[in-house]
Design an enzyme around this catalytic site. Structure first.
Site, PDB file in Angstrom:
ATOM      1  N   TRP A 158       0.807  -1.220   0.000  1.00  0.00           N
ATOM      2  CA  TRP A 158       0.000   0.000   0.000  1.00  0.00           C
ATOM      3  C   TRP A 158       0.842   1.273   0.000  1.00  0.00           C
ATOM      4  O   TRP A 158       0.310   2.348  -0.217  1.00  0.00           O
ATOM      5  CB  TRP A 158      -0.946   0.018   1.221  1.00  0.00           C
ATOM      6  CG  TRP A 158      -0.201  -0.282   2.490  1.00  0.00           C
ATOM      7  CD1 TRP A 158      -0.125  -1.490   3.129  1.00  0.00           C
ATOM      8  CD2 TRP A 158       0.616   0.614   3.252  1.00  0.00           C
ATOM      9  NE1 TRP A 158       0.690  -1.396   4.224  1.00  0.00           N
ATOM     10  CE2 TRP A 158       1.157  -0.110   4.332  1.00  0.00           C
ATOM     11  CE3 TRP A 158       0.949   1.967   3.132  1.00  0.00           C
ATOM     12  CZ2 TRP A 158       2.008   0.463   5.282  1.00  0.00           C
ATOM     13  CZ3 TRP A 158       1.800   2.543   4.067  1.00  0.00           C
ATOM     14  CH2 TRP A 158       2.306   1.789   5.135  1.00  0.00           C
ATOM     15  N   LYS A 182      -2.217  -8.705  -7.424  1.00  0.00           N
ATOM     16  CA  LYS A 182      -3.029  -8.591  -6.216  1.00  0.00           C
ATOM     17  C   LYS A 182      -2.562  -7.362  -5.455  1.00  0.00           C
ATOM     18  O   LYS A 182      -1.535  -7.376  -4.789  1.00  0.00           O
ATOM     19  CB  LYS A 182      -2.915  -9.820  -5.319  1.00  0.00           C
ATOM     20  CG  LYS A 182      -4.084  -9.850  -4.340  1.00  0.00           C
ATOM     21  CD  LYS A 182      -3.768 -10.345  -2.944  1.00  0.00           C
ATOM     22  CE  LYS A 182      -2.940  -9.440  -2.105  1.00  0.00           C
ATOM     23  NZ  LYS A 182      -3.620  -8.217  -1.622  1.00  0.00           N
ATOM     24  N   PRO A 183      -3.313  -6.258  -5.596  1.00  0.00           N
ATOM     25  CA  PRO A 183      -2.887  -5.043  -4.897  1.00  0.00           C
ATOM     26  C   PRO A 183      -3.190  -5.151  -3.403  1.00  0.00           C
ATOM     27  O   PRO A 183      -4.005  -5.978  -2.990  1.00  0.00           O
ATOM     28  CB  PRO A 183      -3.749  -3.952  -5.539  1.00  0.00           C
ATOM     29  CG  PRO A 183      -4.960  -4.654  -6.044  1.00  0.00           C
ATOM     30  CD  PRO A 183      -4.548  -6.071  -6.362  1.00  0.00           C
ATOM     31  N   ALA A 184      -2.552  -4.305  -2.626  1.00  0.00           N
ATOM     32  CA  ALA A 184      -2.797  -4.285  -1.181  1.00  0.00           C
ATOM     33  C   ALA A 184      -4.259  -3.916  -0.906  1.00  0.00           C
ATOM     34  O   ALA A 184      -4.858  -3.133  -1.640  1.00  0.00           O
ATOM     35  CB  ALA A 184      -1.865  -3.284  -0.520  1.00  0.00           C
ATOM     36  N   GLY A 236       6.730  -6.127   0.011  1.00  0.00           N
ATOM     37  CA  GLY A 236       5.961  -6.022   1.254  1.00  0.00           C
ATOM     38  C   GLY A 236       6.833  -6.382   2.441  1.00  0.00           C
ATOM     39  O   GLY A 236       8.060  -6.235   2.381  1.00  0.00           O
ATOM     40  N   GLU A 258      11.029  -7.915  -2.579  1.00  0.00           N
ATOM     41  CA  GLU A 258      11.555  -6.624  -2.123  1.00  0.00           C
ATOM     42  C   GLU A 258      10.919  -6.396  -0.765  1.00  0.00           C
ATOM     43  O   GLU A 258       9.726  -6.119  -0.673  1.00  0.00           O
ATOM     44  CB  GLU A 258      11.212  -5.550  -3.157  1.00  0.00           C
ATOM     45  CG  GLU A 258      12.134  -4.381  -3.080  1.00  0.00           C
ATOM     46  CD  GLU A 258      11.569  -3.290  -2.215  1.00  0.00           C
ATOM     47  OE1 GLU A 258      11.892  -3.295  -1.000  1.00  0.00           O
ATOM     48  OE2 GLU A 258      10.800  -2.468  -2.722  1.00  0.00           O
ATOM     49  N   LEU A 259      11.717  -6.577   0.295  1.00  0.00           N
ATOM     50  CA  LEU A 259      11.149  -6.677   1.640  1.00  0.00           C
ATOM     51  C   LEU A 259      11.571  -5.494   2.508  1.00  0.00           C
ATOM     52  O   LEU A 259      11.904  -4.442   2.000  1.00  0.00           O
ATOM     53  CB  LEU A 259      11.573  -8.022   2.242  1.00  0.00           C
ATOM     54  CG  LEU A 259      11.298  -9.232   1.319  1.00  0.00           C
ATOM     55  CD1 LEU A 259      11.805 -10.518   1.943  1.00  0.00           C
ATOM     56  CD2 LEU A 259       9.812  -9.349   1.008  1.00  0.00           C
ATOM     57  N   CYS A 292      10.256   1.625   2.340  1.00  0.00           N
ATOM     58  CA  CYS A 292      11.245   0.638   2.786  1.00  0.00           C
ATOM     59  C   CYS A 292      12.659   1.202   2.717  1.00  0.00           C
ATOM     60  O   CYS A 292      13.569   0.637   3.312  1.00  0.00           O
ATOM     61  CB  CYS A 292      11.103  -0.633   1.977  1.00  0.00           C
ATOM     62  SG  CYS A 292      11.011  -0.297   0.225  1.00  0.00           S
ATOM     63  N   GLU A 389      12.108  -1.962  11.618  1.00  0.00           N
ATOM     64  CA  GLU A 389      11.657  -0.974  10.642  1.00  0.00           C
ATOM     65  C   GLU A 389      10.502  -0.188  11.269  1.00  0.00           C
ATOM     66  O   GLU A 389       9.470  -0.768  11.624  1.00  0.00           O
ATOM     67  CB  GLU A 389      11.203  -1.710   9.379  1.00  0.00           C
ATOM     68  CG  GLU A 389      10.982  -0.793   8.210  1.00  0.00           C
ATOM     69  CD  GLU A 389      10.672  -1.562   6.932  1.00  0.00           C
ATOM     70  OE1 GLU A 389      10.010  -2.623   7.004  1.00  0.00           O
ATOM     71  OE2 GLU A 389      11.085  -1.100   5.859  1.00  0.00           O
TER      72      GLU A 389
HETATM   73  P1  ADP Z   1       2.428  -4.473   5.355  1.00  0.00           P
HETATM   74  O1  ADP Z   1       2.745  -5.081   6.687  1.00  0.00           O
HETATM   75  O2  ADP Z   1       3.295  -3.360   4.991  1.00  0.00           O
HETATM   76  O3  ADP Z   1       0.960  -4.239   5.121  1.00  0.00           O
HETATM   77  P2  ADP Z   1       2.297  -6.946   3.947  1.00  0.00           P
HETATM   78  O4  ADP Z   1       3.493  -7.766   3.640  1.00  0.00           O
HETATM   79  O5  ADP Z   1       1.346  -7.438   4.971  1.00  0.00           O
HETATM   80  O6  ADP Z   1       2.879  -5.530   4.295  1.00  0.00           O
HETATM   81  O7  ADP Z   1       1.465  -6.635   2.637  1.00  0.00           O
HETATM   82  C1  ADP Z   1       2.011  -6.553   1.345  1.00  0.00           C
HETATM   83  C2  ADP Z   1       1.127  -7.316   0.399  1.00  0.00           C
HETATM   84  O8  ADP Z   1       1.122  -8.681   0.803  1.00  0.00           O
HETATM   85  C3  ADP Z   1      -0.329  -6.877   0.380  1.00  0.00           C
HETATM   86  O9  ADP Z   1      -0.808  -6.975  -0.951  1.00  0.00           O
HETATM   87  C4  ADP Z   1      -1.002  -7.896   1.257  1.00  0.00           C
HETATM   88  O10 ADP Z   1      -2.361  -8.098   0.969  1.00  0.00           O
HETATM   89  C5  ADP Z   1      -0.211  -9.135   0.903  1.00  0.00           C
HETATM   90  N1  ADP Z   1      -0.282 -10.197   1.915  1.00  0.00           N
HETATM   91  C6  ADP Z   1      -0.460 -10.072   3.243  1.00  0.00           C
HETATM   92  N2  ADP Z   1      -0.477 -11.277   3.839  1.00  0.00           N
HETATM   93  C7  ADP Z   1      -0.308 -12.193   2.861  1.00  0.00           C
HETATM   94  C8  ADP Z   1      -0.216 -13.616   2.822  1.00  0.00           C
HETATM   95  N3  ADP Z   1      -0.318 -14.349   3.921  1.00  0.00           N
HETATM   96  N4  ADP Z   1      -0.031 -14.216   1.632  1.00  0.00           N
HETATM   97  C9  ADP Z   1       0.091 -13.475   0.507  1.00  0.00           C
HETATM   98  N5  ADP Z   1       0.018 -12.151   0.470  1.00  0.00           N
HETATM   99  C10 ADP Z   1      -0.175 -11.498   1.628  1.00  0.00           C
END
Ligand code: ADP
Length: 486
Positions: A158, A182-184, A236, A258-259, A292, A389
């Site tokens: 997001w 799959k967007p946030a 993410g 990219e974490l 990030c 972070e």
């Molecule tokens: P943040 O903590 O910054 O929200 P996330 O890693 O949770 O970061 O989110 C980044 C993306 O990963 C979003 O699109 C979110 O919907 C997705 N996401 C979150 N949990 C999962 C999961 N268990 N499997 C796949 N995608 C996920």
């Protein structure tokens, strides 16, 4: 304030699968909320594994024609998409600010910076080149050819709802791969608007698909485990990245990750302090600290610590917190309550362990998820804010006494995304630049991101690089082709 788009068709409230706008099969929806006001902007389909399977099947069906298309034609379609994104950049920025909170100027910068990836990879599409090797024996020819990897899944965060999509989708498309995005859950509207523009650009049905969902796990799990999906590109959190990497291992899928980061910002005693302060303020508080590569911990040499703090706090006093849609606002809200609580917890921990809040230190009077721009003095490396972070507008500052100590502390983290340092000593520029265990290192500047540089991290900050001439390789397989008996 409600949206006032010039082109109201850019506000899409259905998912995009196989070239069609589609509801969830279950007809479930979820709300998209403006974090600055709490207003519901739209309701979008809350999709599940069955919907995701449909999107993957649509992409698979579109693949043969897309990969067979001439590079020049693919390039032209990408270029058209780029033109449409730039033409509609004001509307896209407005949508982005509304769903994400960042100030309009920053949102516009993201949209245009994101479009630059599309332009870049429209050009790179024409430069996918193989090799002719020296053959092993007579009557033999040996070649290396590059081929598209296949159906790509892109799971995006997001904090950059627009540019994280273009940065993944444009190299995939250029390489000849179809994509399921799959967007946030906090920010699906930017993704859907980009899909609408891809549709208008004439990108064929099924080549770009967007699946929206209120929780990442089900759709993300389907994408990560599907045998049809050959490549997963994720930006993410490190926790979700690790989970996806393990899920993807069953099908030995290629992954780009990219974490998280824990960017150090080192100010040596010979630094240009005004330049360091300007860069630190920009790279700490941009997007309210939610990137990030945001500065996570400042380390300042003891001989210039007081002078730096005086200038830095003065710069922080100039920040203006508010709704990003309003003029003059530099710092918007945090994305949601979870983000706010994390920031709050890290500050409380630091204050309880002896740090001092010389600016801010608490929630902002504006309420909701607004947080005060905060500077913490007397921070030490044992505090949680030094090792985690923060993802918020909080600047912890540590006083160091030697170059060796600063570099050791900078590297003492499982992360390795971005690092910054300020010095005017040419020897130190090279020493420190080479010693920092980070994928991206910036000396005497904090502005380094553009479509032509390889973005990515060391260690637990990720795998692979995005953007630049290297970025397209993430979506290509290398095939060795040996012809004998000639
Ligand atoms: P943040 O903590 O910054 O929200 P996330 O890693 O949770 O970061 O989110 C980044 C993306 O990963 C979003 O699109 C979110 O919907 C997705 N996401 C979150 N949990 C999962 C999961 N268990 N499997 C796949 N995608 C996920």
């Amino acid at each position: 304030m409600s949206l006032s788009l010039n082109d109201s068709q850019l506000l899409k409230t259905q998912a995009y699968i196989g070239g069609e706008w589609a509801p969830a099969t279950s007809s479930a929806t979820f709300d998209v909320i403006n974090p600055a006001t709490g207003d519901v902007l739209a309701s979008v389909p809350d999709m599940n594994a069955a919907d995701t399977k449909q999107a993957i099947a649509a992409a698979e069906q579109a693949w043969p024609e897309w990969r067979a298309m001439s590079a020049r034609k693919r390039s032209k379609l990408l270029r058209k998409w780029y033109d449409l994104i730039t033409q509609h950049s004001d509307d896209l920025a407005q949508l982005l600010t509304a769903e994400q909170g960042k100030p309009h100027a920053e949102a516009k910068g993201e949209v245009l910076g994101g479009a630059a990836y599309v332009e870049w990879f429209a050009e790179e599409a024409k430069r996918i080149e193989g090799d002719l090797l020296s053959p092993q024996g007579p009557g033999q020819r040996e070649l290396v050819v590059k081929q598209p990897v296949g159906v790509v899944a892109a799971i995006t965060p997001w904090n950059f709802p627009s540019s994280m999509i273009t940065r993944k989708v444009s190299p995939a498309l250029a390489a000849g791969c179809p994509v399921v995005i799959k967007p946030a859950e906090d920010t699906p509207l930017s993704a859907l608007a980009l899909a609408e523009l891809a549709h208008r650009a004439g990108i064929p049905a099924g080549v770009v698909n967007v699946v929206t969902a209120s929780h990442g796990a089900e759709v993300g799990g389907e994408l990560a485990t599907s045998a049809t999906v050959r490549k997963l590109s994720f930006t993410g959190s490190t926790a979700v990245g690790k989970l996806l990497m393990s899920q993807a291992s069953d099908t030995v899928k290629k992954v780009s990750l990219e974490l998280g980061g824990n960017a150090p910002f080192l100010v040596f005693e010979d630094a240009d302090l005004d330049a360091a302060v300007q860069a630190a303020t920009m790279m700490k508080f941009i997007n309210s600290g939610q990137t990030c590569i945001c500065v996570n911990r400042l380390m300042v040499h003891e001989n210039v610590y007081d002078a730096f703090m005086e200038k830095f706090t003065a710069a922080v006093d100039q920040l203006n917190v508010g709704n990003g849609a309003e003029k003059g606002v530099t710092t918007g809200p945090l994305i949601n309550d979870k983000g706010l609580e994390k920031v709050e917890g890290l500050v409380k921990d630091a204050l309880g362990s002896g740090a001092k809040a010389v600016r801010g230190g608490q929630r902002h009077d504006l309420g909701r998820t607004f947080y005060e721009p905060t500077v913490l003095a007397d921070v030490n490396p044992d505090m949680a804010c030094f090792g985690n972070e923060i993802f918020g507008p909080v600047a912890p500052v540590y006083r160091f006494s030697s170059e060796e100590e600063a570099v050791r502390l900078a590297n003492d983290t499982p992360y390795g995304l971005a690092a910054y340092y300020f010095t005017r000593d040419p020897g130190r520029m090279w020493r420190v630049g080479e010693a920092l265990e980070y994928g991206m290192v910036a000396c005497n500047t904090a502005r380094f991101v553009h479509e032509g540089m390889p973005f990515g991290g060391f260690k637990e900050s990720g795998i692979g690089r995005e953007g630049s001439k290297y970025g397209i390789d993430e979506y290509l397989e290398m095939k060795f082709l040996c012809m004998g008996g000639l």
